[in-house]
Design an enzyme around this catalytic site. Structure first.
Site, PDB file in Angstrom:
ATOM      1  N   GLN A 106     -86.652  13.189 -12.113  1.00 40.17           N
ATOM      2  CA  GLN A 106     -87.456  12.133 -12.747  1.00 40.17           C
ATOM      3  C   GLN A 106     -86.779  11.654 -14.017  1.00 40.17           C
ATOM      4  OE1 GLN A 106     -91.873  13.456 -12.652  1.00 40.17           O
ATOM      5  NE2 GLN A 106     -90.668  15.284 -12.355  1.00 40.17           N
ATOM      6  N   ASN A 107     -85.725  12.325 -14.416  1.00 37.28           N
ATOM      7  CA  ASN A 107     -85.097  12.006 -15.700  1.00 37.28           C
ATOM      8  C   ASN A 107     -84.190  10.793 -15.551  1.00 37.28           C
ATOM      9  OD1 ASN A 107     -86.443  14.231 -16.539  1.00 37.28           O
ATOM     10  ND2 ASN A 107     -84.662  15.594 -16.518  1.00 37.28           N
ATOM     11  N   HIS A 126     -86.803   7.863 -10.819  1.00 33.72           N
ATOM     12  CA  HIS A 126     -87.415   6.986 -11.829  1.00 33.72           C
ATOM     13  C   HIS A 126     -86.393   6.057 -12.465  1.00 33.72           C
ATOM     14  CE1 HIS A 126     -91.092   9.899 -12.348  1.00 33.72           C
ATOM     15  NE2 HIS A 126     -91.071   9.248 -11.201  1.00 33.72           N
ATOM     16  N   CYS A 138     -84.245 -11.126  -8.559  1.00 34.35           N
ATOM     17  CA  CYS A 138     -83.607 -12.117  -7.672  1.00 34.35           C
ATOM     18  C   CYS A 138     -82.649 -11.426  -6.700  1.00 34.35           C
ATOM     19  CB  CYS A 138     -82.923 -13.217  -8.485  1.00 34.35           C
ATOM     20  SG  CYS A 138     -81.305 -12.787  -9.157  1.00 34.35           S
ATOM     21  N   CYS A 171     -78.464 -14.464 -11.652  1.00 35.47           N
ATOM     22  CA  CYS A 171     -79.128 -15.742 -11.966  1.00 35.47           C
ATOM     23  C   CYS A 171     -79.076 -16.084 -13.455  1.00 35.47           C
ATOM     24  CB  CYS A 171     -80.580 -15.715 -11.480  1.00 35.47           C
ATOM     25  SG  CYS A 171     -81.677 -14.659 -12.487  1.00 35.47           S
ATOM     26  N   SER A 212     -94.523  18.057 -15.753  1.00 32.57           N
ATOM     27  CA  SER A 212     -95.955  18.281 -15.931  1.00 32.57           C
ATOM     28  C   SER A 212     -96.763  17.852 -14.706  1.00 32.57           C
ATOM     29  CB  SER A 212     -96.449  17.517 -17.159  1.00 32.57           C
ATOM     30  OG  SER A 212     -96.236  16.132 -16.980  1.00 32.57           O
ATOM     31  N   ASN A 236     -91.221  26.526 -15.964  1.00 33.50           N
ATOM     32  CA  ASN A 236     -91.815  25.701 -17.020  1.00 33.50           C
ATOM     33  C   ASN A 236     -92.212  26.624 -18.166  1.00 33.50           C
ATOM     34  OD1 ASN A 236     -93.612  23.839 -18.520  1.00 33.50           O
ATOM     35  ND2 ASN A 236     -93.554  22.598 -16.660  1.00 33.50           N
ATOM     36  N   GLU A 238     -94.887  26.089 -19.742  1.00 33.27           N
ATOM     37  CA  GLU A 238     -96.361  26.064 -19.741  1.00 33.27           C
ATOM     38  C   GLU A 238     -96.896  26.079 -18.323  1.00 33.27           C
ATOM     39  OE1 GLU A 238     -97.521  22.474 -21.717  1.00 33.27           O
ATOM     40  OE2 GLU A 238     -96.894  23.203 -23.696  1.00 33.27           O
TER      41      GLU A 238
HETATM   42  P1  OAD Z   1     -93.556  15.420 -19.300  1.00 27.21           P
HETATM   43  O1  OAD Z   1     -93.211  15.083 -20.708  1.00 27.21           O
HETATM   44  O2  OAD Z   1     -94.830  14.905 -18.736  1.00 27.21           O
HETATM   45  O3  OAD Z   1     -93.581  16.996 -19.102  1.00 27.21           O
HETATM   46  C1  OAD Z   1     -92.532  17.816 -19.548  1.00 27.21           C
HETATM   47  C2  OAD Z   1     -92.760  19.197 -18.998  1.00 27.21           C
HETATM   48  O4  OAD Z   1     -91.661  20.001 -19.367  1.00 27.21           O
HETATM   49  C3  OAD Z   1     -94.020  19.878 -19.514  1.00 27.21           C
HETATM   50  O5  OAD Z   1     -94.678  20.485 -18.410  1.00 27.21           O
HETATM   51  C4  OAD Z   1     -93.476  20.942 -20.489  1.00 27.21           C
HETATM   52  O6  OAD Z   1     -94.274  22.109 -20.504  1.00 27.21           O
HETATM   53  C5  OAD Z   1     -92.139  21.241 -19.859  1.00 27.21           C
HETATM   54  N1  OAD Z   1     -91.107  21.737 -20.785  1.00 27.21           N
HETATM   55  C6  OAD Z   1     -90.848  21.332 -22.049  1.00 27.21           C
HETATM   56  N2  OAD Z   1     -89.772  21.963 -22.545  1.00 27.21           N
HETATM   57  C7  OAD Z   1     -89.327  22.795 -21.568  1.00 27.21           C
HETATM   58  C8  OAD Z   1     -88.233  23.704 -21.452  1.00 27.21           C
HETATM   59  N3  OAD Z   1     -87.361  23.904 -22.432  1.00 27.21           N
HETATM   60  N4  OAD Z   1     -88.100  24.373 -20.279  1.00 27.21           N
HETATM   61  C9  OAD Z   1     -88.975  24.192 -19.260  1.00 27.21           C
HETATM   62  N5  OAD Z   1     -90.011  23.356 -19.314  1.00 27.21           N
HETATM   63  C10 OAD Z   1     -90.185  22.646 -20.437  1.00 27.21           C
HETATM   64  O7  OAD Z   1     -92.299  14.964 -18.426  1.00 27.21           O
HETATM   65  P2  OAD Z   1     -92.184  14.747 -16.862  1.00 27.21           P
HETATM   66  O8  OAD Z   1     -93.059  15.671 -16.108  1.00 27.21           O
HETATM   67  O9  OAD Z   1     -90.745  14.718 -16.529  1.00 27.21           O
HETATM   68  O10 OAD Z   1     -91.837   8.574 -15.419  1.00 27.21           O
HETATM   69  O11 OAD Z   1     -92.754  13.296 -16.741  1.00 27.21           O
HETATM   70  C11 OAD Z   1     -92.708  12.721 -15.471  1.00 27.21           C
HETATM   71  C12 OAD Z   1     -92.650  11.265 -15.564  1.00 27.21           C
HETATM   72  O12 OAD Z   1     -93.768  10.791 -16.320  1.00 27.21           O
HETATM   73  C13 OAD Z   1     -91.484  10.713 -16.335  1.00 27.21           C
HETATM   74  O13 OAD Z   1     -90.301  10.644 -15.579  1.00 27.21           O
HETATM   75  C14 OAD Z   1     -91.977   9.327 -16.601  1.00 27.21           C
HETATM   76  C15 OAD Z   1     -93.465   9.538 -16.817  1.00 27.21           C
HETATM   77  O14 OAD Z   1     -94.244   8.750 -16.012  1.00 27.21           O
HETATM   78  C16 OAD Z   1     -91.711   7.269 -15.498  1.00 27.21           C
HETATM   79  O15 OAD Z   1     -91.508   6.686 -16.554  1.00 27.21           O
HETATM   80  C17 OAD Z   1     -91.813   6.563 -14.208  1.00 27.21           C
END
Ligand code: OAD
Length: 274
Positions: A106-107, A126, A138, A171, A212, A236, A238
């Site tokens: 997702q990164n 993403h 376009c 375009c 998350s 994770n 958490e």
């Molecule tokens: P979040 O910011 O929602 O969640 C980050 C997760 O990483 C949380 O569950 C933290 O507990 C965990 N975390 C933080 N530090 C950590 C570490 N050092 N080791 C392990 N876990 C750790 O980010 P994402 O779940 O990636 O999409 O968010 C998903 C998507 O939400 C993003 O890609 C973005 C957003 O919608 C779009 O923009 C389409």
């Protein structure tokens, strides 16, 4: 942790894909703020916006250059960051299992590719913050954001010179960041939707790290994988909804992703190499 590693080793003894699903937590140890963490907020004028308000097509329509400023700031943060041990471990997994490994991320920071993961292994569902495409769609093509466009500081506006090159290569209209927004849907050409679903349905192991569990396609990866008989593991710091699923499967590792991915990959790679 040893029970989880044993579950991973048993899983890879079965046929199928070895899938790793990564979220912002995997890049947190590279210094990139997580999406929903306290550093994700952004101020425009007198107002503070949550990323979920800014990362939308609706926000881009009403204040495109403020949205661009946010992305150019974040692009600068990503460019300054370096891959960490977790990213590097996943390169080893891809090298050890080139025909079975898939990395669904997702990164948008590009760190998996910069660490050395092969393009064919990385499914950036993403998008990619270093790329842009036509705001009017376009053509589906994407282009690197020109080098001439500088990283912006917080509250720094997009310059006229930058605006002049943030344009569609076809375009000439306004370009947009190549990222999926909250009010948009996954698709195959831009975000590998069908490919990722098919891979999940063929998985023997799904390792989820640093997410998350708030987005749709990652949910499908885990639930389709589970239904197909894959072992699910969650890494994770958490508790999270994927952890609940993993509890009833391969188990959870509650700790930072860099060390946990390093240990998990070492266990699997040592096992498959005998
Ligand atoms: P979040 O910011 O929602 O969640 C980050 C997760 O990483 C949380 O569950 C933290 O507990 C965990 N975390 C933080 N530090 C950590 C570490 N050092 N080791 C392990 N876990 C750790 O980010 P994402 O779940 O990636 O999409 O968010 C998903 C998507 O939400 C993003 O890609 C973005 C957003 O919608 C779009 O923009 C389409």
């Amino acid at each position: 942790m040893e029970a989880v590693l044993a579950a991973c080793r048993a899983a890879v003894d079965r046929p199928g894909r070895v899938v790793v699903l990564t979220g912002a937590g995997v890049s947190a140890e590279s210094g990139i703020p997580t999406f929903r963490g306290k550093d994700g907020y952004w101020t425009v004028g007198a107002r503070e916006y949550h990323p979920q308000e800014l990362a939308t097509h609706a926000a881009f329509e009403t204040m495109p250059w403020e949205v661009w400023a946010w992305y150019l700031y974040r692009r600068g943060v990503c460019r300054q960051a370096e891959p960490n041990a977790g990213h590097r471990a996943l390169v080893e997994l891809g090298t050890a299992m080139p025909d079975r490994f898939a990395l669904v991320t997702q990164n948008v920071d590009g760190l998996h590719r910069r660490a050395g993961n092969a393009d064919r292994h990385v499914l950036a569902i993403h998008g990619d913050i270093s790329q842009m495409r036509c705001a009017d769609e376009c053509v589906p093509d994407r282009w690197p954001i020109p080098e001439a466009v500088p990283a912006l500081g917080k509250r720094e506006p997009v310059s006229d010179a930058a605006k002049a090159v943030l344009v569609c290569g076809k375009c000439g209209g306004m370009a947009r960041p190549h990222v999926l927004w909250f009010d948009e849907s996954y698709d195959e050409p831009r975000y590998h939707f069908e490919t990722v679903r098919a891979i999940a349905q063929d998985a023997c192991l799904v390792v989820v790290a640093g997410t998350s569990a708030q987005t749709n396609l990652p949910w499908q990866v885990v639930t389709l994988g589970k239904r197909a008989g894959a072992t699910i593991v969650d890494i994770n710091i958490e508790d999270n909804p994927f952890g609940e699923i993993a509890e009833g499967s391969g188990g959870v590792i509650r700790g930072p992703a860099a060390a946990a991915l390093t240990a998990t990959v070492k266990s699997i790679v040592d096992h498959v190499r005998g």
